[in-house]
Write a protein that holds these residues in place. Structure first.
Motif, PDB file in Angstrom:
ATOM      1  N   THR A   1       0.846  -1.186   0.000  1.00 57.97           N
ATOM      2  CA  THR A   1       0.000   0.000   0.000  1.00 57.97           C
ATOM      3  C   THR A   1       0.885   1.240   0.000  1.00 57.97           C
ATOM      4  N   SER A   2       0.240   2.395   0.033  1.00 48.75           N
ATOM      5  CA  SER A   2       0.966   3.665   0.103  1.00 48.75           C
ATOM      6  C   SER A   2       0.822   4.267   1.501  1.00 48.75           C
ATOM      7  N   HIS A   3       1.579   5.317   1.750  1.00 44.58           N
ATOM      8  CA  HIS A   3       1.612   5.919   3.089  1.00 44.58           C
ATOM      9  C   HIS A   3       0.224   6.378   3.530  1.00 44.58           C
ATOM     10  N   ARG A   4      -0.511   6.991   2.634  1.00 44.11           N
ATOM     11  CA  ARG A   4      -1.829   7.531   2.997  1.00 44.11           C
ATOM     12  C   ARG A   4      -2.760   6.426   3.494  1.00 44.11           C
ATOM     13  N   HIS A   5      -2.784   5.330   2.793  1.00 44.70           N
ATOM     14  CA  HIS A   5      -3.690   4.250   3.165  1.00 44.70           C
ATOM     15  C   HIS A   5      -3.176   3.484   4.374  1.00 44.70           C
ATOM     16  N   LEU A   6      -1.872   3.340   4.503  1.00 43.78           N
ATOM     17  CA  LEU A   6      -1.327   2.653   5.667  1.00 43.78           C
ATOM     18  C   LEU A   6      -1.697   3.393   6.951  1.00 43.78           C
ATOM     19  N   ARG A   7      -1.576   4.701   6.933  1.00 46.15           N
ATOM     20  CA  ARG A   7      -1.875   5.466   8.143  1.00 46.15           C
ATOM     21  C   ARG A   7      -3.367   5.486   8.443  1.00 46.15           C
TER      22      ARG A   7
ATOM     23  N   PRO B   1      -0.596  -0.945  13.109  1.00 47.72           N
ATOM     24  CA  PRO B   1      -1.853  -0.241  13.365  1.00 47.72           C
ATOM     25  C   PRO B   1      -1.932   1.050  12.549  1.00 47.72           C
ATOM     26  N   PRO B   2      -3.121   1.631  12.449  1.00 50.07           N
ATOM     27  CA  PRO B   2      -3.260   2.926  11.773  1.00 50.07           C
ATOM     28  C   PRO B   2      -2.687   4.058  12.618  1.00 50.07           C
ATOM     29  N   SER B   3      -2.709   5.261  12.073  1.00 54.93           N
ATOM     30  CA  SER B   3      -2.258   6.456  12.780  1.00 54.93           C
ATOM     31  C   SER B   3      -3.078   6.615  14.070  1.00 54.93           C
ATOM     32  N   PRO B   4      -2.497   7.095  15.149  1.00 59.31           N
ATOM     33  CA  PRO B   4      -1.187   7.755  15.245  1.00 59.31           C
ATOM     34  C   PRO B   4      -0.043   6.859  15.729  1.00 59.31           C
ATOM     35  N   VAL B   5      -0.252   5.535  15.788  1.00 57.77           N
ATOM     36  CA  VAL B   5       0.823   4.650  16.228  1.00 57.77           C
ATOM     37  C   VAL B   5       2.006   4.769  15.267  1.00 57.77           C
ATOM     38  N   ARG B   6       3.211   4.815  15.798  1.00 61.73           N
ATOM     39  CA  ARG B   6       4.402   4.988  14.972  1.00 61.73           C
ATOM     40  C   ARG B   6       4.689   3.725  14.161  1.00 61.73           C
ATOM     41  N   ILE B   7       5.123   3.915  12.920  1.00 61.44           N
ATOM     42  CA  ILE B   7       5.449   2.780  12.064  1.00 61.44           C
ATOM     43  C   ILE B   7       6.952   2.494  12.056  1.00 61.44           C
ATOM     44  N   GLY B   8       7.753   3.407  12.621  1.00 63.60           N
ATOM     45  CA  GLY B   8       9.200   3.243  12.605  1.00 63.60           C
ATOM     46  C   GLY B   8       9.671   1.913  13.161  1.00 63.60           C
TER      47      GLY B   8
ATOM     48  N   PRO C   1     -16.236   0.762  -1.631  1.00 58.88           N
ATOM     49  CA  PRO C   1     -15.584   0.744  -0.322  1.00 58.88           C
ATOM     50  C   PRO C   1     -14.251  -0.001  -0.284  1.00 58.88           C
ATOM     51  N   CYS C   2     -13.958  -0.763  -1.323  1.00 55.79           N
ATOM     52  CA  CYS C   2     -12.751  -1.590  -1.321  1.00 55.79           C
ATOM     53  C   CYS C   2     -11.677  -1.113  -2.287  1.00 55.79           C
ATOM     54  N   VAL C   3     -11.962  -0.086  -3.074  1.00 59.27           N
ATOM     55  CA  VAL C   3     -11.044   0.286  -4.155  1.00 59.27           C
ATOM     56  C   VAL C   3     -10.738   1.778  -4.116  1.00 59.27           C
ATOM     57  N   ALA C   4      -9.440   2.089  -4.117  1.00 57.95           N
ATOM     58  CA  ALA C   4      -8.959   3.467  -4.251  1.00 57.95           C
ATOM     59  C   ALA C   4      -7.538   3.396  -4.803  1.00 57.95           C
ATOM     60  N   PRO C   5      -7.110   4.379  -5.558  1.00 60.79           N
ATOM     61  CA  PRO C   5      -5.739   4.376  -6.085  1.00 60.79           C
ATOM     62  C   PRO C   5      -4.724   4.409  -4.941  1.00 60.79           C
ATOM     63  N   LEU C   6      -3.588   3.746  -5.153  1.00 63.67           N
ATOM     64  CA  LEU C   6      -2.519   3.851  -4.168  1.00 63.67           C
ATOM     65  C   LEU C   6      -1.994   5.273  -4.117  1.00 63.67           C
ATOM     66  N   GLY C   7      -1.892   5.899  -5.285  1.00 66.12           N
ATOM     67  CA  GLY C   7      -1.422   7.276  -5.340  1.00 66.12           C
ATOM     68  C   GLY C   7       0.066   7.374  -5.075  1.00 66.12           C
ATOM     69  N   PRO C   8       0.523   8.553  -4.663  1.00 63.33           N
ATOM     70  CA  PRO C   8       1.965   8.770  -4.479  1.00 63.33           C
ATOM     71  C   PRO C   8       2.520   8.022  -3.271  1.00 63.33           C
ATOM     72  N   GLY C   9       3.857   7.825  -3.297  1.00 59.85           N
ATOM     73  CA  GLY C   9       4.544   7.141  -2.216  1.00 59.85           C
ATOM     74  C   GLY C   9       4.761   8.060  -1.014  1.00 59.85           C
TER      75      GLY C   9
END
Length: 504
Positions: A318-324, A332-339, A406-414
């Motif tokens: 996935t991309s950053h937007r969707h991961l968060r 987990p989603p935001s605001p948990v740190r992914i580092g 509900p299941c489909v959206a572009p990944l978009g930018p990294g």
């Protein structure tokens, strides 16, 4: 619904008993013990396009349980999967996950999360190694256990049945190995084997899982003690395996999570694949299936796409937007740190798709082409290749706020992220032959006197399919109850009413 979902493999006699007696079984557990269930309106059948399917209000979920009611015995209950807990031992139930994903945006969710965290902290200060709030399967174990303890029913923990005893071809008891030695148990009426599946045994995985036999990877969520010994007990007494199941296991894709202590844990990928902006590609950098398929059928697709290869792993990305927004796997989603997940190597990141492909060891051109094609159609909520989001089941697992699909959206930018997933299981479908009363059958289809089999040691009525949530626990509870009724009553009274049994 079962007739259409399972097809010609369906054992109609057992299925008829199941659908007609399941409510009675559940009522018994609730009326005579501490088991409490609630309807799950948002959990729909997995094949909503089939006749008889429902769009909710079929599956049930265990109401969370206060483990403190077990007193000192709480410490003997096996904890949930490490990857299903956070903050050093706080378990997350089905009802908690939506609150955690939006607690930064919803006051109600923030209050729910705050209450859970405060209780967890109180438990840790009180000396518990994990939260006493038990959820999902752990809550069922707690509720059933308390029901037994109040009736002074002994539980022999850390014990193993080495063999069954027989006299005149009737099973009369068992030899049990306990910490304090061998105990010979004589059964007044019958022995019930409910020992679980065999997928904790690597030897039996090679025997029954074709992809393992071929040398491909496989992971199981089950402990090593689910070693198939129950199957061996029953077959040694004359029982036989039922080869009717189309799939020997109940499959689920999993990822391997490095833990802080250096160990590894598994996390299942149940619902993340259905979220917008999340794709799964094989080692060739190509999509191969509808990501929103139910977990059982998705692993079947994984095994099919890897049939010609020595391994069967894939990558969910996935991309950053969707991961968060949605999280992915153990992240987990935001605001948990992914580092921390990136540093451990669990979450693989890169600023571009080509760099991500390089780090995954897959073809960069193929991955860029795959994502570009997906994004082009996803901008309109479409997926002409695999039709992600085309059924009510898939849409229920997506994001209702993401329209038109509900299941489909572009990944978009990294930047972009990926997690390696492998085939796994949450139990087995292959078991011994039983009749509608759960009596173990011999090679001639005749009941073995004094021997019953329930749970996943018995062949699943789902016959290798997974049509809905609870497809394993529902039959286990129901047929366990019916086996007890059959044992309690005279042979001519199989299916005896609950009132008649209680009167005795």
């Amino acid at each position: 619904y079962l007739e259409h979902a399972v097809g010609a493999r369906l054992d109609c006699a057992r299925a008829e008993v199941y659908v007609s007696r399941a409510a009675e079984a559940l009522a018994f557990f609730e009326d005579h013990g501490h088991v409490r269930y609630e309807l799950l309106p948002g959990v729909v059948d997995y094949f909503t396009d089939l006749p008889g399917a429902t769009h909710g209000l079929r599956s049930l979920g265990v109401i969370p349980f206060d483990g403190r009611r077990l007193k000192e015995r709480f410490r003997s209950v096996r904890p949930p999967l490490a990857t299903s807990m956070i903050l050093g031992g706080m378990a997350l139930g089905r009802e908690d996950i939506p609150h955690f994903s939006r607690f930064a945006r919803s006051p109600r969710s923030a209050m729910h999360v705050a209450g859970m965290v405060l209780r967890h902290l109180r438990d840790r200060i009180s000396g518990y190694r994990r939260s006493t709030r038990m959820v999902m399967g752990n809550a069922l174990v707690g509720r059933l256990s308390l029901s037994l303890f109040e009736r002074s029913v002994p539980l022999w923990l850390n014990s193993r049945t080495s063999s069954l005893t027989q006299e005149a071809q009737r099973v009369t008891g068992a030899i049990v190995l306990r910490r304090d030695g061998e105990v010979r148990v004589r059964a007044r009426r019958a022995v019930v084997v409910a020992s679980g599946s065999f997928s904790g045994s690597r030897e039996m995985q090679r025997r029954f899982f074709e992809h393992v036999r071929q040398g491909r990877t496989h992971r199981t969520h089950l402990p090593e003690t689910n070693d198939g010994s129950g199957l061996e007990l029953i077959t040694s007494a004359g029982g036989v395996l039922n080869p009717n199941a189309s799939q020997p296991g109940a499959w689920a894709p999993v990822s391997i999570v490095p833990m802080p202590d250096g160990s590894q844990a598994l996390t299942p990928h149940f619902g993340d694949r259905a979220k917008p902006g999340i794709l799964v590609v094989n080692p060739a950098g190509q999509r191969f299936a509808n990501e929103a398929l139910n977990y059982h059928d998705f692993v079947r697709a994984m095994l099919a796409t890897s049939a010609a290869h020595s391994d069967s792993h894939c990558f969910v990305l996935t991309s950053h937007r969707h991961l968060r927004r949605y999280g992915m796997g153990r992240v987990p989603p935001s605001p948990v740190r992914i580092g921390p997940f990136v540093r451990s190597g669990y979450l693989i990141s890169a600023p571009s798709l080509r760099e991500l492909a390089c780090r995954l060891g897959i073809d960069g051109d193929a991955l860029v082409k795959t994502v570009r094609r997906f994004d082009e159609h996803a901008a309109h909520g479409e997926d002409p290749d695999f039709h992600k989001g085309c059924t009510a089941f898939e849409r229920a697992a997506g994001d209702p706020d993401n329209q038109p699909n509900p299941c489909v959206a572009p990944l978009g930018p990294g930047p972009y992220y990926a997690i390696r997933i492998e085939p796994g299981d949450i139990g087995t479908m292959l078991g011994v032959k039983v009749d509608a009363a759960s009596r173990a059958l011999d090679a001639d289809g005749q009941p073995i006197p004094g021997l019953y089999a329930v749970g996943t040691v018995a062949t699943s009525i789902m016959a290798g399919t997974y049509p809905c949530a609870g497809a394993m626990l529902g039959p286990a509870l129901t047929f366990g109850y019916l086996a007890a009724l059959d044992i309690a009553g005279p042979r001519s009274g199989r299916g005896t009413s609950l009132r008649q049994v209680n009167s005795r």
